[in-house]
Design an enzyme around this catalytic site. Structure first.
Site, PDB file in Angstrom:
ATOM      1  N   GLY A 154      -1.675 -14.409  -0.399  1.00 34.42           N
ATOM      2  CA  GLY A 154      -1.005 -13.480   0.512  1.00 34.42           C
ATOM      3  C   GLY A 154       0.066 -14.147   1.348  1.00 34.42           C
ATOM      4  O   GLY A 154       1.182 -14.398   0.888  1.00 34.42           O
ATOM      5  N   GLY A 160      -7.796 -15.011   1.586  1.00 31.54           N
ATOM      6  CA  GLY A 160      -7.812 -15.289   3.021  1.00 31.54           C
ATOM      7  C   GLY A 160      -7.295 -16.700   3.250  1.00 31.54           C
ATOM      8  O   GLY A 160      -8.042 -17.661   3.154  1.00 31.54           O
ATOM      9  N   CYS A 200      -7.696   0.924   6.618  1.00 33.40           N
ATOM     10  CA  CYS A 200      -6.878   1.737   7.512  1.00 33.40           C
ATOM     11  C   CYS A 200      -7.801   2.601   8.353  1.00 33.40           C
ATOM     12  O   CYS A 200      -8.921   2.914   7.947  1.00 33.40           O
ATOM     13  CB  CYS A 200      -5.895   2.587   6.724  1.00 33.40           C
ATOM     14  N   THR A 242       0.816  -1.218   0.000  1.00 37.56           N
ATOM     15  CA  THR A 242       0.000   0.000   0.000  1.00 37.56           C
ATOM     16  C   THR A 242       0.853   1.273   0.000  1.00 37.56           C
ATOM     17  O   THR A 242       1.824   1.384   0.750  1.00 37.56           O
ATOM     18  CB  THR A 242      -0.940   0.005   1.220  1.00 37.56           C
TER      19      THR A 242
END
Lengths: 265, 301
Positions: free
Chosen positions: B262, B240, B128, B45
């Site tokens: 991920g 996930g 965030c 990010t």
């Protein structure tokens, strides 16, 4: 030189107990062995499943021909599983990783090990010896710090590499009674190290490394220190192994594990 | 065999993406795979100004998972455009830039500048903290709508809205993102968790709490992806705890058009590649000519 990282399934040559819960693991990893420099590490997947999930980082202890050796203590889930692995089994390994020690051809090299911090320093001593053979005046001094005399390891290896070994134990059961940083101070009082060019290399708990940073700064010497931090990827992608330095966070896996002592905060 | 899918105008040659924060900026994995072999890479990010990230320790292992609290560490937009973006062409796969801001306006501004720098796809990190009401943006359908809308207005890029699972009903957030013009939604981000060292009685993370990821969260993530795919018309990107091709297929069968890999990248850096080839093997074996036949093909009887 462009850095190459290898991932391979490598065979365990031996995995033997050398102390109460200390082990030596020898792996046949020709490609990794040929690329490794002291201070670098490998990431080992100790189990195929998800327990534990993450790889475990181990510094390279010794390289001999196609073999690499890891010196470790079984203290957590990962290392306990590793300690039960047998010769002939295979491990998925990634390496060599990180930035190792810069091997400087100084007249004096002082290696300071705190506890398991001895692990990367044997490989370093062996490489320093190769330099030394070119310059007979070079001297390598190793300060081995441990809790008790039962926690002193690798004396033989260092002596074989032509090092002068001095020991300190917290309880005074062997050698200098006290911390290895105090031993370093007393060794440095011998002014020959201060006058002539000396490089200090250290690995151990962070407070010890910070103290070494202070000691060398006060006498105008330079030190390279190897840090440890919880780690996930090992290749600079997750930013998990951040360590605070004077120029902000650095990553132990990629910018280190070896840093200049003066960079530590 | 066709494995191509679209997320808005973004064409992916296969439905396997590397998830934000787990794949650096692509370069880090060059010794393990060729980026051109995977569908796309989502970057770490980016925020407007540099962020130094959270106090260490930043990661800790849990049962079949890990907690992280990196704290969106990055060098900021200008550095990204100058030093990272120019290398993307070499990767020969789409690069989706993940962005985070503290207001709809800031998200819009970031997206606009990235588009001007040649970026054509953006994933909105909506997990965030929103400074205004101390909630995460994607914990509130209204703020989610405002952020997506601002980006939609500011930039022509394909927009993926990435949602937090730390909500009562993820469907209403996904619907808000769809209504605001997102081209797709991706879910789930990490689950908020914590760990304590009983010997020191200290939190295991410097930030006290952090995001849980890895195999431990997979069944919950799958359920949320299935729920969301049932209520939105835009493509859903599922993630996930995916470690294998079969797990990726579960998400696709539940309704995901694509998946993101991920935490698995940290353990087996070739996972995304293995998942691509595993999906192809499955399609061959089951005589499926187009991946679209599989999307949402769950059978209840």
């Amino acid at each position: 030189m462009k850095k190459i990282i290898i991932q391979e399934k490598i065979k365990i040559i031996s995995n033997s107990r050398v102390g109460r819960n200390h082990f030596r693991l020898i792996l046949c990893a020709k490609r990794i062995a040929s690329l490794s420099i002291p201070g670098q590490f490998i990431e080992v997947r100790v189990a195929e499943g998800y327990e534990p999930l993450l790889r475990r980082p181990f510094s390279i202890h010794h390289v001999k021909g196609p073999n690499i050796e890891i010196f470790y203590q079984a203290i957590g889930r990962g290392t306990e599983i590793l300690s039960r692995k047998k010769a002939g089994e295979f491990l998925d390994v990634i390496g060599p990783l990180g930035k190792g020690f810069s091997i400087l051809n100084t007249q004096y090299s002082i290696l300071v090990a705190g506890g398991m911090g001895v692990a990367p320093l044997v490989f370093l001593a062996e490489k320093l010896k190769e330099c030394k053979s070119k310059n007979a005046k070079c001297k390598i001094v190793v300060l081995l710090g441990a809790k008790t005399k039962n926690h002193i390891f690798c004396q033989k290896e260092f002596k074989k590499a032509g090092c002068d070994v001095k020991i300190s134990t917290d309880d005074g059961s062997s050698g200098f009674g006290g911390r290895v940083t105090d031993l370093l101070k007393s060794v440095l009082l011998n002014t020959q190290y201060l006058i002539l060019n000396t490089q200090i290399y250290a690995c151990g708990p962070k407070p010890m490394l910070k103290e070494i940073g202070g000691i060398v700064a006060s006498c105008g010497l330079a030190a390279q220190v190897s840090l440890e931090e919880y780690m996930a990827c090992g290749i600079g992608a997750c930013l998990g192994c951040a360590a605070q330095t004077k120029s902000g966070y650095k990553y132990v896996c990629k910018d280190g594990p070896v840093f200049k002592a003066e960079e530590l905060t | 065999m066709n494995t191509e899918i679209f997320l808005g105008a973004l064409r992916l040659k296969n439905p396997v993406l590397a998830a934000s924060g787990t794949f650096g900026y692509g370069e880090e994995f060059k010794d393990f795979l060729k980026p051109k072999d995977i569908g796309a890479i989502v970057t770490k990010t980016i925020t407007f100004s540099p962020r130094q990230g959270n106090l260490p320790p930043r990661i800790t292992e849990t049962a079949a998972g890990m907690l992280n609290s990196i704290g969106l560490e990055n060098k900021g937009l200008d550095d990204f455009i100058k030093n990272k973006a120019p290398g993307f062409r070499k990767l020969k796969t789409p690069v989706i830039v993940s962005i985070a801001g503290d207001s709809p306006r800031e998200y819009g501004e970031l997206a606009k500048k990235l588009c001007a720098a040649g970026i054509s796809a953006i994933e909105l990190n909506l997990s965030c903290p929103n400074l205004k009401n101390s909630k995460l943006i994607s914990q509130d359908p209204k703020t989610t709508y405002e952020v997506v809308k601002a980006v939609r207005k500011a930039a022509k890029a394909a927009i993926i809205a990435k949602l937090t699972p730390n909500v009562t009903d993820i469907r209403e957030i996904a619907i808000a993102a769809e209504e605001a013009g997102a081209d797709s939604v991706s879910l789930v981000n990490t689950f908020l968790g914590m760990g304590i060292d009983v010997n020191t009685r200290r939190p295991r993370l410097g930030n006290i709490t952090g995001g849980l990821s890895g195999p431990a969260i997979k069944p919950i993530a799958l359920r949320m992806v299935w729920e969301t795919a049932g209520v939105v018309k835009i493509p859903v990107v599922g993630m996930g705890g995916i470690m294998t091709a079969d797990e990726a297929l579960e998400f696709i069968i539940a309704g995901a058009s694509a998946v993101e890999i991920g935490t698995a990248n940290f353990i087996e850096p070739k996972t995304s590649l293995n998942v691509v080839s595993g999906i192809k093997d499955y399609m061959r074996k089951n005589k499926i000519k187009d991946i679209k036949e599989l999307i949402g093909s769950i059978r209840y009887k």
